[in-house]
Design an enzyme around this catalytic site. Structure first.
Site, PDB file in Angstrom:
ATOM      1  N   ASP A 384       0.767  -1.168   0.000  1.00 47.61           N
ATOM      2  CA  ASP A 384       0.000   0.000   0.000  1.00 47.61           C
ATOM      3  C   ASP A 384       0.822   1.251   0.000  1.00 47.61           C
ATOM      4  OD1 ASP A 384      -2.937   0.606   0.284  1.00 47.61           O
ATOM      5  OD2 ASP A 384      -2.486  -1.047  -0.368  1.00 47.61           O
ATOM      6  N   THR A 385       0.853   2.138  -0.604  1.00 49.64           N
ATOM      7  CA  THR A 385       1.672   3.173  -1.211  1.00 49.64           C
ATOM      8  C   THR A 385       0.850   4.426  -1.490  1.00 49.64           C
ATOM      9  OG1 THR A 385       2.984   1.449  -2.242  1.00 49.64           O
ATOM     10  CG2 THR A 385       3.015   3.605  -3.310  1.00 49.64           C
ATOM     11  N   ILE A 386       1.527   5.611  -1.448  1.00 46.99           N
ATOM     12  CA  ILE A 386       0.890   6.837  -1.951  1.00 46.99           C
ATOM     13  C   ILE A 386       1.715   7.375  -3.096  1.00 46.99           C
ATOM     14  CG2 ILE A 386      -0.223   7.460   0.227  1.00 46.99           C
ATOM     15  CD1 ILE A 386       2.687   9.586  -0.999  1.00 46.99           C
TER      16      ILE A 386
END
Length: 575
Positions: A384-386
């Protein structure tokens, strides 16, 4: 070894809901509101502005970036401030316990700069250590999955080279949201709830992220005083507070108490590196990515494989176009599984892998009538990453991606520091013959990749797409949507996507035959039947198609055009 796609708790929850939706036979296209113009799948108009623009996965972060621009900061200042806010407001996806990569277009020098701010394995992390404990792979979660967090040093490198604002101004918005609280948004709340059991099992994490013993729900105001204190220390003493001061000391103390391998020297000796982005030309556009240890060059390999095919004639979301894109992904990802690694420790034949002659040789394995059930890596010569993007009034551009890897990373909050430590260390291989094998102070393979496109030597698009191994295949899809099919930046992100699973992994896992393909609900039933007839194994995996943000730099009109993925809570804004 089980397949380990990067799927956050949020994505898992959405997937369950999506399966229920599909089971009811509901067609998303039939219930979406009708727009007065444009295609049915387009959720909103692209945002257009003249003086500055930001696109992030959380509106509070986007608004922070715009305020920073309006207060005289440049694109780098705004990107750092927005990233810090995202670490507060979207804590499962990113934060100062994770890593960072960026591509910067500098308007003064008229060139691109790449930054690798990923961390390294602890000096005590060896294959022998894990083998002696009986591990065949590095645990996905927990203290043994840690690598040094590179985010804060990445901010420092960007600020020193390109920024104009001091630390206190950059971090003030994030400190305020952490101290005074922020309302939790819908998709972020769903991810938080899905992670509740794992956070509950770790006392420090539960104390930080589960007020009253439960995850906050949509609209709840969440406060994180521990993170506010950590950010204040960085605002006062800069990156050394994290790597040589009280934050490093607290992390190492926690590591010793939980069986981790961190030492103070691991933190004190950490550095980020400026690197040259690499590119290929796709139909007159230069597409830029960062080289390994990221997976960015897989995008370039896919585009080289796709270029001879007339995708425009095939049509968007047609079986023919999707088939050749899926097959190109399989071939590129087999090379990814074999060759991508930290170039300080392994020879990675980047130039050969992204060359047009190599693509021409590899293309013989791509059949237009049948799915490849036994994809294999090629043999290049010598061998999960931005996500957020900001562009300012001078057309300085920042394409930045930052991540904890899985949702809430390793799930461990060190003491009362207010943030989780990433679990990127689990992406090493324990095979001593693999290029990406675990070694002390080595950087693991990374999935996170910022993207950029230039045309005739001038900036054209700053963009990225989150979601583990979805990222490279997602980049190729949105690039094709923009260039082959003429979509604008919003429509290109809204368009239905595919995701292929089952390729070889840089951890040493072999390909699972021809793998499987998930398709979003907007892809027509007749297309699904045609793909199945070509031999593709179709599966349902709603909620796993990444999150995209983009800003197009329209120099002809002197305007910026932004798009933001409806699969996230975020927004594009300009002024």
């Amino acid at each position: 070894m089980a397949h380990r796609p990067e799927m956050s708790p949020c994505a898992f929850l959405i997937a369950v809901a999506g399966l229920m939706w599909l089971g009811l036979g509901v067609d998303r296209r039939a219930v979406a509101g009708d727009r007065p113009s444009g295609p049915l799948h387009k959720t909103r108009s692209a945002v257009i502005a003249r003086h500055g623009m930001a696109a992030t996965s959380q509106p509070l972060a986007t608004a922070t970036a715009i305020r920073m621009l309006q207060q005289g900061g440049n694109a780098v200042d705004a990107a750092i401030a927005a990233n810090a806010v995202l670490g507060v407001a979207e804590p499962m996806s990113c934060g100062i316990g994770g890593d960072l990569f960026a591509i910067v277009w500098d308007a003064k020098t008229k060139r691109l700069y790449g930054l690798n701010a990923s961390g390294r394995a602890p000096s005590a992390a060896t294959i022998d250590f894990f083998k002696a404990k009986g591990f065949k792979e590095i645990p996905t979660f927990g203290p043994l999955s840690w690598s040094i967090p590179g985010c804060v040093d990445g901010w420092d490198q960007l600020r020193n080279r390109f920024g104009t604002k001091p630390w206190p101004e950059l971090l003030a918005p994030a400190i305020d949201y952490a101290e005074m609280g922020f309302p939790v948004s819908e998709i972020i709340a769903a991810g938080w709830k899905a992670a509740e059991p794992s956070l509950t099992a770790i006392p420090t994490s539960a104390a930080c992220y589960l007020p009253g013993g439960h995850a906050p729900t949509t609209g709840d105001v969440f406060r994180n005083p521990g993170l506010a204190r950590s950010l204040r220390m960085i605002a006062q003493d800069g990156r050394d507070a994290f790597y040589r001061g009280p934050i490093a000391e607290a992390i190492v103390q926690y590591s010793k108490s939980t069986g981790g391998l961190f030492s103070l020297s691991d933190f004190a000796e950490h550095t980020s590196n400026y690197i040259d982005p690499v590119s290929t030309n796709y139909r007159g556009y230069d597409v830029w990515e960062l080289p390994p240890n990221t997976q960015g060059i897989a995008v370039l390999q896919m585009l080289n494989l796709l270029e001879p095919f007339d995708l425009k004639k095939m049509g968007p979301q047609s079986a023919e176009a999707l088939h050749v894109m899926i097959e190109a992904k399989k071939l590129a990802y087999e090379d990814r599984g074999k060759y991508y690694a930290d170039p300080d420790f392994a020879k990675v034949p980047v130039a050969a892998l992204i060359s047009k002659p190599y693509a021409a040789k590899r293309r013989s394995a791509l059949r237009v009538d049948r799915a490849n059930q036994h994809p294999a890596p090629g043999e290049p010569e010598h061998a999960d990453t931005i996500y957020l993007t900001v562009v300012d009034r001078d057309f300085n551009c920042v394409s930045l991606i930052q991540s904890n890897f899985h949702g809430f990373g390793s799930f461990h909050v060190p003491g009362d520091l207010g943030f989780v430590l990433q679990n990127r260390g689990c992406l090493f291989a324990l095979d001593p013959n693999h290029r990406n094998r675990l070694e002390p102070r080595k950087r693991p393979f990374h999935t996170i990749i910022p993207g950029f496109i230039t045309r005739d030597g001038r900036p054209w698009l700053s963009f990225g797409l989150m979601g583990g191994d979805m990222q490279a295949q997602g980049h190729a899809q949105v690039i094709s949507n923009l260039i082959d099919f003429g979509m604008d930046v919003q429509e290109a992100g809204d368009a239905p996507r595919f995701r292929h699973f089952g390729s070889s992994e840089p951890t040493g896992q072999p390909a699972m035959g021809g793998g499987s393909v998930a398709l979003e609900s907007g892809i027509a039933p007749e297309v699904r039947r045609a793909l199945a007839a070509k031999g593709h194994q179709l599966v349902d995996a709603p909620g796993t198609f990444g999150g995209y943000q983009a800003i197009r730099i329209d120099l002809e009109h002197g305007v910026l055009v932004g798009g933001s993925d409806p699969r996230k809570d975020g927004a594009a804004m300009g002024y």
